[in-house]
Scaffold this motif. Structure first.
Motif, PDB file in Angstrom:
ATOM      1  N   THR A  42      73.082 129.708  76.243  1.00 57.64           N
ATOM      2  CA  THR A  42      71.736 129.888  76.597  1.00 57.64           C
ATOM      3  C   THR A  42      70.803 128.731  76.132  1.00 57.64           C
ATOM      4  O   THR A  42      70.088 127.929  76.533  1.00 57.64           O
ATOM      5  CB  THR A  42      71.118 130.994  76.058  1.00 57.64           C
ATOM      6  N   GLY A  68      66.200 132.533  65.936  1.00 62.49           N
ATOM      7  CA  GLY A  68      67.293 133.692  65.935  1.00 62.49           C
ATOM      8  C   GLY A  68      68.771 132.773  66.654  1.00 62.49           C
ATOM      9  O   GLY A  68      68.678 131.624  66.413  1.00 62.49           O
ATOM     10  N   ASN A  69      69.659 133.502  67.291  1.00 61.98           N
ATOM     11  CA  ASN A  69      70.695 133.076  67.838  1.00 61.98           C
ATOM     12  C   ASN A  69      70.425 132.042  68.727  1.00 61.98           C
ATOM     13  O   ASN A  69      70.983 130.628  68.440  1.00 61.98           O
ATOM     14  CB  ASN A  69      71.280 134.127  68.741  1.00 61.98           C
ATOM     15  N   VAL A  70      69.462 132.111  69.851  1.00 59.73           N
ATOM     16  CA  VAL A  70      69.305 130.842  70.564  1.00 59.73           C
ATOM     17  C   VAL A  70      68.454 129.813  69.883  1.00 59.73           C
ATOM     18  O   VAL A  70      68.907 128.415  70.224  1.00 59.73           O
ATOM     19  CB  VAL A  70      68.559 131.468  71.931  1.00 59.73           C
ATOM     20  N   ASP A  86      59.367 131.443  62.222  1.00 59.16           N
ATOM     21  CA  ASP A  86      59.681 132.900  62.408  1.00 59.16           C
ATOM     22  C   ASP A  86      59.186 133.829  61.432  1.00 59.16           C
ATOM     23  O   ASP A  86      58.881 133.594  60.405  1.00 59.16           O
ATOM     24  CB  ASP A  86      61.440 132.786  62.247  1.00 59.16           C
ATOM     25  N   ARG A 109      65.225 132.415  57.879  1.00 59.07           N
ATOM     26  CA  ARG A 109      66.035 131.783  58.808  1.00 59.07           C
ATOM     27  C   ARG A 109      65.449 130.388  58.902  1.00 59.07           C
ATOM     28  O   ARG A 109      66.227 129.306  59.261  1.00 59.07           O
ATOM     29  CB  ARG A 109      65.691 132.544  60.304  1.00 59.07           C
ATOM     30  N   CYS A 162      60.995 130.907  71.507  1.00 61.81           N
ATOM     31  CA  CYS A 162      62.473 131.486  71.539  1.00 61.81           C
ATOM     32  C   CYS A 162      62.565 132.669  70.786  1.00 61.81           C
ATOM     33  O   CYS A 162      63.540 133.004  70.074  1.00 61.81           O
ATOM     34  CB  CYS A 162      63.229 130.389  70.861  1.00 61.81           C
ATOM     35  N   ALA A 163      61.279 133.432  70.702  1.00 60.28           N
ATOM     36  CA  ALA A 163      61.311 134.737  70.030  1.00 60.28           C
ATOM     37  C   ALA A 163      61.114 136.016  71.131  1.00 60.28           C
ATOM     38  O   ALA A 163      62.227 136.006  71.827  1.00 60.28           O
ATOM     39  CB  ALA A 163      60.262 134.857  68.894  1.00 60.28           C
ATOM     40  N   ASN A 187      62.430 135.313  77.336  1.00 62.72           N
ATOM     41  CA  ASN A 187      62.015 135.956  78.565  1.00 62.72           C
ATOM     42  C   ASN A 187      60.711 136.543  78.811  1.00 62.72           C
ATOM     43  O   ASN A 187      59.956 136.762  77.733  1.00 62.72           O
ATOM     44  CB  ASN A 187      63.099 137.430  78.725  1.00 62.72           C
TER      45      ASN A 187
HETATM   46  P1  NAD Z   1      67.434 136.614  68.257  1.00 63.39           P
HETATM   47  O1  NAD Z   1      67.237 138.297  68.088  1.00 63.39           O
HETATM   48  O2  NAD Z   1      68.635 136.307  67.728  1.00 63.39           O
HETATM   49  O3  NAD Z   1      66.206 135.959  67.671  1.00 63.39           O
HETATM   50  C1  NAD Z   1      64.821 136.315  67.765  1.00 63.39           C
HETATM   51  C2  NAD Z   1      64.210 135.441  66.694  1.00 63.39           C
HETATM   52  O4  NAD Z   1      62.593 135.843  66.822  1.00 63.39           O
HETATM   53  C3  NAD Z   1      64.620 136.292  65.326  1.00 63.39           C
HETATM   54  O5  NAD Z   1      65.026 135.244  64.430  1.00 63.39           O
HETATM   55  C4  NAD Z   1      63.253 137.068  64.813  1.00 63.39           C
HETATM   56  O6  NAD Z   1      63.128 136.947  63.546  1.00 63.39           O
HETATM   57  C5  NAD Z   1      62.251 136.067  65.597  1.00 63.39           C
HETATM   58  N1  NAD Z   1      60.970 136.816  66.036  1.00 63.39           N
HETATM   59  C6  NAD Z   1      60.795 138.098  66.408  1.00 63.39           C
HETATM   60  N2  NAD Z   1      59.518 138.261  66.584  1.00 63.39           N
HETATM   61  C7  NAD Z   1      59.017 137.098  66.190  1.00 63.39           C
HETATM   62  C8  NAD Z   1      57.587 136.769  66.229  1.00 63.39           C
HETATM   63  N3  NAD Z   1      56.549 137.758  66.592  1.00 63.39           N
HETATM   64  N4  NAD Z   1      57.120 135.344  66.045  1.00 63.39           N
HETATM   65  C9  NAD Z   1      58.115 134.742  65.503  1.00 63.39           C
HETATM   66  N5  NAD Z   1      59.507 135.048  65.344  1.00 63.39           N
HETATM   67  C10 NAD Z   1      59.834 136.329  65.711  1.00 63.39           C
HETATM   68  O7  NAD Z   1      67.279 136.709  69.801  1.00 63.39           O
HETATM   69  P2  NAD Z   1      67.988 135.655  70.909  1.00 63.39           P
HETATM   70  O8  NAD Z   1      69.358 136.264  71.163  1.00 63.39           O
HETATM   71  O9  NAD Z   1      67.954 134.346  69.954  1.00 63.39           O
HETATM   72  O10 NAD Z   1      67.152 135.442  71.775  1.00 63.39           O
HETATM   73  C11 NAD Z   1      65.865 134.851  71.888  1.00 63.39           C
HETATM   74  C12 NAD Z   1      64.883 135.057  73.021  1.00 63.39           C
HETATM   75  O11 NAD Z   1      65.844 134.547  74.093  1.00 63.39           O
HETATM   76  C13 NAD Z   1      64.600 136.489  73.487  1.00 63.39           C
HETATM   77  O12 NAD Z   1      63.260 136.637  74.064  1.00 63.39           O
HETATM   78  C14 NAD Z   1      65.771 136.870  74.411  1.00 63.39           C
HETATM   79  O13 NAD Z   1      65.255 137.767  75.310  1.00 63.39           O
HETATM   80  C15 NAD Z   1      65.858 135.528  75.078  1.00 63.39           C
HETATM   81  N6  NAD Z   1      67.193 135.286  75.939  1.00 63.39           N
HETATM   82  C16 NAD Z   1      68.257 135.321  75.043  1.00 63.39           C
HETATM   83  C17 NAD Z   1      69.588 135.146  75.575  1.00 63.39           C
HETATM   84  C18 NAD Z   1      70.915 135.046  74.700  1.00 63.39           C
HETATM   85  O14 NAD Z   1      71.618 134.508  75.423  1.00 63.39           O
HETATM   86  N7  NAD Z   1      70.834 135.530  73.415  1.00 63.39           N
HETATM   87  C19 NAD Z   1      69.530 134.921  76.948  1.00 63.39           C
HETATM   88  C20 NAD Z   1      68.526 134.772  77.949  1.00 63.39           C
HETATM   89  C21 NAD Z   1      67.210 134.942  77.207  1.00 63.39           C
END
Ligand code: NAD
Length: 349
Positions: free
Chosen positions: A150, A181-183, A202, A207, A236-237, A260
């Motif tokens: 991603t 986070g991860n992405v 974040d 992080r 990316c949150a 998303n």
């Molecule tokens: P994750 O949970 O690893 O990371 C999300 C990060 O956002 C965390 O570090 C969290 O502390 C932070 N966060 C949460 N609320 C916040 C806010 N209000 N303000 C600032 N930071 C905040 O999730 P991820 O896997 O990195 O996914 C991130 C986004 O990408 C999500 O919306 C997910 O639906 C979307 N997405 C992820 C993937 C994937 O492969 N993981 C694929 C498509 C879409």
């Protein structure tokens, strides 16, 4: 200006899931099988009302049809939404029951992880059906954590969008990443390696601190990052990051991130256009994860995943160019293209 093209949702095929002994209560929604089996993850979340779970399943299944079509995957769109039981519950029993329900659909729906579910849950599902992905990767084959894919897809899309708006590469460009986070963290590392400057925010300060140490990123708060002097804003949150207040603050000409459902409302697509900002549509740029999941289900190799993910850059450019030519928000242009890809004549082509 046009802000939305998605039609009123047709009556959607769905299956109610109920197995009291296993704690299973939810729905599988199938929006489209025009391109292949309806694919989309299984969400486990707290819903006070079963109707809310059903609405979420319908909305998310529709989104998967668009995302899968746009990524040119041989898959339609579906989603499972399960209501999280109150208190302690037997996770294994719940996901085994869910696996039996997926199997009954005989391949019309393919499941994987989503919010609230993980690899071990999918392993329970896999005891009863082979129509599941998001399991542990086998050597040489696609699978495992989709996040790096991603991140790579968003990075390629951002390169294309920056070239389109600034006529430059990413070196020296400042990118504001909201959510590392991860992405988000993976994206930040790719950007750092490409010579971009970073500012990150974040809700988890650790992080940000770790990433700052690794990449030299500046740290902002989640309330101030949108106003930072940055050419690119990368949400990316969670979803809904692009509300009126945030869009009004942005200083750069590009929004491109992994989250998303970034537009808090369809009107935000127009506001972005009015402010001269190119929005790279979320479901186009964040398809790397589903591309990886699909390849796992289809038994494809990692190199096939890489090829499809690298296509996200040119695809983003095509959408931004067509939107600018036709005077439409890029999200509307993307929806039109995805709908065309779901039509039978396109599917067979
Ligand atoms: P994750 O949970 O690893 O990371 C999300 C990060 O956002 C965390 O570090 C969290 O502390 C932070 N966060 C949460 N609320 C916040 C806010 N209000 N303000 C600032 N930071 C905040 O999730 P991820 O896997 O990195 O996914 C991130 C986004 O990408 C999500 O919306 C997910 O639906 C979307 N997405 C992820 C993937 C994937 O492969 N993981 C694929 C498509 C879409």
């Amino acid at each position: 200006m046009v802000s939305q093209t998605r039609r009123m949702m047709p009556p959607m095929e769905y299956v109610r899931l109920s197995d009291e002994a296993a704690g299973l209560d939810g729905v599988i929604a199938i929006h489209s099988t025009a391109r292949g089996p309806a694919a989309g993850g299984c969400r486990l979340w707290t819903y006070a009302d079963p109707a809310d779970a059903m609405c979420d399943a319908f909305r998310l299944a529709e989104g998967m049809s668009y995302k899968n079509a746009m990524a040119r995957l041989p898959l339609g769109g579906g989603k499972a939404v399960l209501r999280r039981p109150e208190g302690n519950f037997d996770r294994r029993a719940l996901f085994e029951a869910f696996g039996r329900a997926v199997e009954k659909l005989d391949g019309r729906y393919v499941t994987a992880e989503d919010v609230g579910t993980g690899v071990s849950d999918m392993e329970c599902v896999a005891r009863h059906t082979r129509h599941v992905a998001g399991r542990t990767a086998l050597p040489g084959l696609a699978g495992g954590d989709p996040s790096p894919w991603t991140a790579l897809g968003v990075f390629e899309a951002m390169k294309a969008a920056v070239e389109f708006r600034y006529g430059s590469g990413l070196a020296g460009v400042t990118v504001a990443v909201l959510g590392v986070g991860n992405v988000g963290a993976g994206l930040a590392r790719l950007l750092h390696d490409a010579g971009a400057k970073l500012v990150v925010a974040d809700i988890d300060p650790l992080r940000c601190a770790r990433l700052s140490e690794e990449t030299g990123a500046k740290i902002a708060t989640i309330d101030t990052i949108a106003a930072f002097e940055a050419e690119v804003f990368a949400p990316c949150a969670l979803g809904g990051a692009l509300d009126e207040a945030t869009v009004s603050l942005l200083k750069g000409k590009v929004v491109c991130g992994a989250a998303n459902n970034q537009l808090a409302s369809p009107d935000m697509a127009n506001l972005l256009v009015e402010r001269g900002i190119s929005y790279a549509p979320d479901y186009v740029v964040n398809a790397g994860g589903i591309i990886n999941v699909a390849a796992e289900y289809l038994g494809e190799s990692e190199s096939e995943v890489r090829g499809r993910v690298m296509d996200i850059g040119p695809r983003t450019l095509e959408i931004l160019e067509a939107a600018s030519r036709d005077g439409l928000p890029p999200s509307v242009m993307a929806d039109r293209m995805a709908e065309a890809l779901m039509r039978p004549e396109q599917v067979l082509a």
